[in-house]
Design a protein around this motif. Structure first.
Motif, mmCIF file in Angstrom:
data_model
loop_
_atom_site.group_PDB
_atom_site.id
_atom_site.type_symbol
_atom_site.label_atom_id
_atom_site.label_comp_id
_atom_site.label_asym_id
_atom_site.label_seq_id
_atom_site.Cartn_x
_atom_site.Cartn_y
_atom_site.Cartn_z
ATOM 1 N N GLU A 1 45.483 44.154 42.506
ATOM 2 C CA GLU A 1 46.708 44.077 43.297
ATOM 3 C C GLU A 1 46.917 45.355 44.092
ATOM 4 O OE1 GLU A 1 50.232 41.961 41.441
ATOM 5 O OE2 GLU A 1 49.104 42.505 39.639
ATOM 6 N N GLU A 6 44.097 39.574 45.105
ATOM 7 C CA GLU A 6 44.712 39.142 43.850
ATOM 8 C C GLU A 6 44.006 37.904 43.281
ATOM 9 O OE1 GLU A 6 48.943 38.604 44.272
ATOM 10 O OE2 GLU A 6 49.154 40.477 45.381
ATOM 11 N N GLU A 7 43.801 36.883 44.146
ATOM 12 C CA GLU A 7 43.261 35.607 43.677
ATOM 13 C C GLU A 7 41.773 35.690 43.341
ATOM 14 O OE1 GLU A 7 44.603 32.561 43.160
ATOM 15 O OE2 GLU A 7 46.620 33.332 43.493
ATOM 16 N N LYS A 49 41.079 39.765 41.474
ATOM 17 C CA LYS A 49 41.977 40.135 40.372
ATOM 18 C C LYS A 49 42.453 41.583 40.415
ATOM 19 C CE LYS A 49 40.991 35.990 39.014
ATOM 20 N NZ LYS A 49 41.855 34.907 39.489
#
Length: 697
Positions: free
Chosen positions: A467, A461-462, A465
């Motif tokens: 999920e 996610e971080e 980008k």
């Protein structure tokens, strides 16, 4: 950074339980060595070694950081490792290239599971080690208790080099056991000599006597002098202790306060004094041209060789291969041969990493640790050498992942991005495994534990980008039959013009071989079914066993015999006989007492002896069958061998750690299929109704 020769290098790994103070110890060391002008704090998210966003967010180390610290005329390569067990692969990579270890223990928390695991790793890799007790500025920190607990665990080899001096419940100084003097910190951070406190004199005498006994044992001359009551000079004591520390017969215990940067001077100085430089350690590989042993031994005069112990893939700083030079001197623009990939890599520039800072160097001498940028094919645990003298070093044995989660993209269309991002993470993390389970239509992530997988999810996610959702994996059940059946099926269809006609009579029975899905035989007489349709009948069986009629799971251990049937000279076709055989299989299975089979894993659970009762009780609740109990290779541990249904292993890692204070470990492999209990089978059949309906369409 300056270039250091082999004898001026110390490669030291920091080990210890989570939150014992390893990263803050690095901060204090770096501050004392004037690498920084202020000490960072984990809670302030500004430490040298915990530079990754994920580490800052969570407040603990996830990756091993390399922090070279110049001290006196030496370079100490500090390998700061994570303390949480989910990131054990990072620890194993670091230990594989270290020449000594500092095991960090919190004076407040005392000896913990991670302390013992650190000791076991040092034993495995035969590393000289010392303990450093942190948090001595905290009121309830007990250095004496830590030393006592360590001596209870590891015996007389545990040797406190210092004793604390406290005034008004404040940590103000220490007693040097070797010099038999007290030292107290002044306002400038330097030490002044003071009298040994009265309360320390008895302990000092005990510790001093134990040290002298160890010194005496290093030579016959010393032993004779010791029995004659002679004293040893400080230089003689330190030289003898260096021999003892390197061979592991003495393990020093030191102490300090990371927050106050007290005790670091003596720690850094004693690392240089007592720990070996790489040329005092052995290092051997295989000379691949002759398959003979190649003794690299960190000899700068031998051909260039290096071992890649870690890979960093960062979106901002790029890809770096962290290496330890095992022999020779590697220089800028050298070309090195990767034996494992049969590929020559141009090294280009050489770097030294300090956390996330990159510093260029001209050369790396044998025994030093550095980094190569953007190697094309080289991966972690690969060996590099010259093509004229190709050498392969033993790959580091890294922990295998056994905690699995099913994952899928939360946003449609992200699948390719997730796949590419995971590939980069897998390049960095060798204890992560990505498995495409096509049989159950799922993709699985295997990690060391739940926290490990949660961190990967967060990284995606971080950093990338994308999920993903992590859920419970589907278990691969199977279907089979326990009795025989005799069925027939006629497939007949008219739709204008040529129709479809296939008629089979078949027997189904257990084959006795559950390693194969089916065995097909035919004993048709009189041409009731022409020979040219036999392959179509078998094809129908082969398709039918992919999804059984009980719960749409693959079928195992069936023998299908075609013994009769009929055909139409015009309407019969391969398609018709394939469909007839497939439907006959379904009918035949349902008439032959079908049962569900569940996968059984052979599992070994390694736990401290004190927890065997609790662990056995839990295993019994999981429908497991204990096959044996044996003493483990690790002293004080037991290996429990069990056969356990795969269905019962979901979440087991977390439960085992909770039960054993983090000390328990497990591994498993598939053993066989076994008939599932009625309640398990009924639940699966109920859950799979929709799949069954889909397969019948």
């Amino acid at each position: 950074m300056n270039v250091y020769t082999t004898d001026k290098i110390r490669n030291v790994v920091l080990l210890g339980h989570g939150a014992s103070g390893k990263s803050s110890l690095v901060e204090a060391m770096a501050y004392l060595a004037k690498l920084t002008n202020r000490m960072g704090k984990v809670e302030d998210k500004n430490t040298i070694s915990d530079y990754d966003k994920e580490e800052m967010k969570r407040g603990f180390s996830i990756k091993t950081s390399l922090i070279p610290i110049p001290w006196q005329d030496c370079k100490i390569n500090i390998l700061d490792t994570p303390g949480y067990f989910d990131f054990v692969g990072e620890v194993e990579e670091a230990v594989s290239v270290a020449d000594a270890a500092v095991i960090v223990v919190s004076g407040k928390a005392g000896v913990e599971t991670g302390t013992k695991k650190a000791w076991n790793l040092c034993e495995k890799y035969n590393l000289p080690r010392m303990f450093f007790v942190t948090d001595m500025d905290i009121d309830n920190a007990s250095y004496r208790q830590v030393v006592q607990d360590l001596q209870d665990l590891y015996g007389k080899k545990i040797a406190p080099f210092h004793l604390p001096i406290r005034e008004n419940e404040q940590f103000v100084g220490y007693v040097n056991v070797i010099q038999q003097v007290g030292k107290k910190w002044n306002d400038k951070g330097e030490v002044d000599r003071v009298e040994v406190p009265e309360y320390s004199k008895n302990n000092l005498s005990i510790c001093r006597d134990a040290l002298m006994e160890s010194v005496a044992e290093t030579s016959e001359e010393f032993m004779e002098r010791y029995f004659n009551g002679e004293d040893f000079s400080e230089d003689e004591i330190r030289q003898a202790l260096r021999v003892n520390v390197i061979d592991g017969s003495i393990v020093p215990v030191m102490m300090g306060s990371n927050v106050l940067a007290r005790g670091m001077y003596t720690l850094l100085t004693d690392i240089v004094k007592y720990f070996p430089s790489p040329d005092k350690r052995k290092c051997a590989g295989i000379y691949t041209k002759t398959n003979e042993v190649y003794d690299a031994d960190y000899d700068f005069s031998k051909p260039k060789t290096a071992y890649v112990f870690k890979t960093i893939v960062d979106p901002f700083i790029g890809k770096y291969s962290l290496v330890k030079v095992n022999s020779g001197v590697i220089k800028t623009d050298d070309v090195l041969y990767n034996y494992h990939r049969d590929f020559e890599e141009k090294v280009g520039k050489l770097y030294v990493l300090r956390g996330n800072k990159v510093e260029e160097v001209k050369e790396l001498h044998a025994g030093d640790i550095g980094a190569f940028a953007k190697l094309q094919k080289t991966l972690t645990t690969d060996s590099l050498s010259t093509k004229t003298a190709p050498v392969a070093f033993l790959r580091t044995s890294l922990s295998k992942p056994y905690t699995a989660r099913r994952y899928k993209a939360i946003n449609k269309g992200d699948e390719d991005k997730i796949s590419q991002a995971l590939q980069k993470i897998l390049t960095e993390d060798c204890t992560l495994k990505n498995v495409n389970d096509s049989e159950n239509s799922q993709t699985l992530l295997y990690g060391i534990g739940d926290l490990h997988l949660e961190v990967v999810k967060s990284l995606l996610e971080e950093r990338y980008k994308v999920e993903i959702e992590l859920t419970k994996p589907k278990i691969a059940f199977r279907e089979t039959i326990r009795k025989s059946s005799d069925v027939e099926f006629k497939y007949k269809k008219q739709s204008g013009g040529h129709g479809q006609y296939g008629h089979v009579k078949m027997k189904f029975e257990p084959s006795g071989d559950e390693s194969k899905a089916y065995i097909f035989e035919q004993c048709v007489v009189g041409g009731a079914v022409p020979k040219n349709f036999f392959p179509a009948v078998e094809k129908g069986i082969a398709e039918g066993v992919k999804k059984g009629p009980l719960a749409a799971y693959p079928v195992l251990g069936i023998k299908a015999t075609l013994y009769d049937g009929s055909y139409h000279p015009v309407d019969s076709s391969e398609m018709a006989f394939k469909i007839a055989a497939k439907q006959a299989l379904k009918k035949g299975i349902l008439a032959a007492k079908p049962v569900l089979l569940e996968p059984i894993n052979k599992m070994i659970v390694t736990v401290p002896d004190a927890y065997t009762g609790d662990v056995m009780g839990d295993l019994n609740k999981r429908r497991s069958r204990v096959m044996g109990m044996n003493p483990s290779e690790i002293a004080g541990y037991t290996d429990i061998e069990v056969d356990v249904p795969a269905l019962e292993l979901y979440g087991y890692g977390a439960v085992l750690r909770s039960m054993t204070g983090g000390a328990g470990e497990f591994s498993y492999e598939f053993a066989r299929y076994q008939q599932a209990a009625d309640e398990v089978a009924n639940k699966q059949i109920e859950e799979r109704k929709s799949k069954l309906e889909e397969s019948s369409l």
